[in-house]
Design a protein around this motif. Structure first.
Motif, short mmCIF file in Angstrom:
data_model
loop_
_atom_site.label_atom_id
_atom_site.label_comp_id
_atom_site.label_asym_id
_atom_site.label_seq_id
_atom_site.Cartn_x
_atom_site.Cartn_y
_atom_site.Cartn_z
N ARG A 42 7.27 14.51 11.08
CA ARG A 42 8.07 13.40 11.62
C ARG A 42 9.34 13.93 12.29
O ARG A 42 9.73 13.46 13.36
CB ARG A 42 8.41 12.43 10.49
CG ARG A 42 9.20 11.22 10.94
CD ARG A 42 9.41 10.23 9.81
NE ARG A 42 8.24 9.40 9.60
CZ ARG A 42 7.50 9.42 8.50
NH1 ARG A 42 7.79 10.25 7.52
NH2 ARG A 42 6.47 8.61 8.39
N VAL A 102 5.34 -1.65 7.53
CA VAL A 102 5.35 -0.33 8.17
C VAL A 102 6.74 0.27 8.07
O VAL A 102 7.74 -0.40 8.37
CB VAL A 102 4.93 -0.42 9.66
CG1 VAL A 102 5.15 0.93 10.33
CG2 VAL A 102 3.49 -0.84 9.78
N SER A 103 6.82 1.52 7.65
CA SER A 103 8.08 2.24 7.60
C SER A 103 7.98 3.45 8.50
O SER A 103 7.06 4.25 8.37
CB SER A 103 8.39 2.70 6.17
OG SER A 103 9.46 3.61 6.15
N VAL A 104 8.92 3.59 9.42
CA VAL A 104 8.91 4.76 10.31
C VAL A 104 9.92 5.81 9.87
O VAL A 104 10.00 6.88 10.44
CB VAL A 104 9.21 4.35 11.78
CG1 VAL A 104 8.10 3.49 12.31
CG2 VAL A 104 10.53 3.64 11.90
N TYR A 106 -1.21 6.32 6.70
CA TYR A 106 -0.31 6.75 7.78
C TYR A 106 -0.97 6.50 9.13
O TYR A 106 -2.19 6.56 9.26
CB TYR A 106 0.04 8.23 7.62
CG TYR A 106 0.59 8.54 6.25
CD1 TYR A 106 1.93 8.35 5.95
CD2 TYR A 106 -0.25 8.97 5.23
CE1 TYR A 106 2.43 8.61 4.69
CE2 TYR A 106 0.23 9.23 3.95
CZ TYR A 106 1.57 9.04 3.69
OH TYR A 106 2.06 9.27 2.43
N GLN A 137 4.16 6.48 11.46
CA GLN A 137 4.50 5.36 10.58
C GLN A 137 3.78 5.49 9.25
O GLN A 137 2.62 5.90 9.19
CB GLN A 137 4.10 4.03 11.23
CG GLN A 137 4.80 3.74 12.54
CD GLN A 137 3.83 3.49 13.67
OE1 GLN A 137 2.69 3.09 13.44
NE2 GLN A 137 4.27 3.73 14.90
N GLU A 143 3.94 -4.85 12.84
CA GLU A 143 4.87 -3.95 12.17
C GLU A 143 5.07 -4.31 10.71
O GLU A 143 5.87 -3.69 10.03
CB GLU A 143 6.23 -3.96 12.89
CG GLU A 143 6.17 -3.36 14.28
CD GLU A 143 7.54 -3.05 14.82
OE1 GLU A 143 8.33 -2.40 14.11
OE2 GLU A 143 7.83 -3.46 15.94
#
Length: 247
Positions: free
Chosen positions: A203, A238-240, A223, A216, A235
């Protein structure tokens, strides 16, 4: 021992399922099972497999219809070996025209099926390795192992390169932790949660100096590598991890 591949076996004959499935598992294949065409279609369209072994005569959905829907509707390119008692030339031509990769007539030996599975999996992986992968402005050339984003070269370690190739190949699909770990390490999983560290480093490499963030974490799912704005993906959940990427 590393997995020989992940196979979906779609067959309604329980005795054949036990014999063939047991043999493939003893040869280090990971096998999922479906007892009818509709369930086989669902699994094949929702999950990634290295190959599908498909009976031609199935309840709820015929084998040829399964192939047709996978190829034409879902654009699933997974290699398919059709095993069936239909042994006429016309039957074989019909299967090949729908998108079947290989054809095995019953009765058959489990050893021959294993050999054919390894051949179609090897051929498919070779074809995939020759393709330059691209998600948004991120590209990966598997042959040269070169990664670029926005034209800028990015250095990525070997495990991170394997991880990136998996996520780019499957984009925009969410890939589960189990799938990733099995493809990178096979059955010899590392003792600690090293996947999290590799994801963190990946990342930082591909998202820290670029926008939008592509990698994400999808809660309770896995993932995904995708441009949400361009792909129209939801979204939710979802965690980016933008803060981690910029750290």
């Amino acid at each position: 021992m590393q997995s020989s591949g992940v196979v979906l076996l779609v067959e309604d004959n329980r005795a054949l399922v036990q014999t063939v499935g047991g043999y493939l598992e003893s040869r280090s294949f990971d096998v999922d099972y479906a007892m009818d065409g509709l369930e086989g279609y669902r699994l094949a369209s929702e999950n990634r497999y290295d190959a599908i072994v498909l009976d031609g005569n199935l309840p709820r959905m015929d084998g040829l219809e399964v192939v047709k829907r996978l190829r034409e509707t879902d654009r699933v390119g997974t290699p398919i070996i059709m095993v069936t008692a239909r042994d006429t030339l016309e039957d074989k031509i019909a299967g090949l025209e729908q998108g079947v990769d290989d054809y095995l007539t019953k009765p058959f030996s489990a050893q021959e099926l294993e050999a054919r599975l390894k051949a179609v999996i090897r051929r498919n992986r070779k074809e995939l390795c020759g393709q330059v992968l691209q998600v948004a402005d991120l590209t990966l050339d598997p042959m040269s192992q070169q990664v670029r984003r926005g034209g800028k070269p990015i250095a990525i370690a070997s495990v991170g390169m394997k991880l990136l190739q998996i996520l780019m190949r499957e984009s925009p699909r969410v890939v589960s932790r189990r799938e990733i770990e099995r493809e990178i390490w096979g059955d010899e999983l590392p003792d600690s949660d090293v996947l999290r560290s590799h994801l963190y480093n990946l990342r930082r490499a591909i998202d820290r100096d670029f926008s939008p963030a592509l990698l994400q974490t999808v809660k309770q799912a896995g993932y995904r590598l995708a441009d949400l704005d361009a792909s129209g993906q939801e979204e939710d959940d979802v965690s980016v991890d933008r803060a981690a990427a910029s750290a």
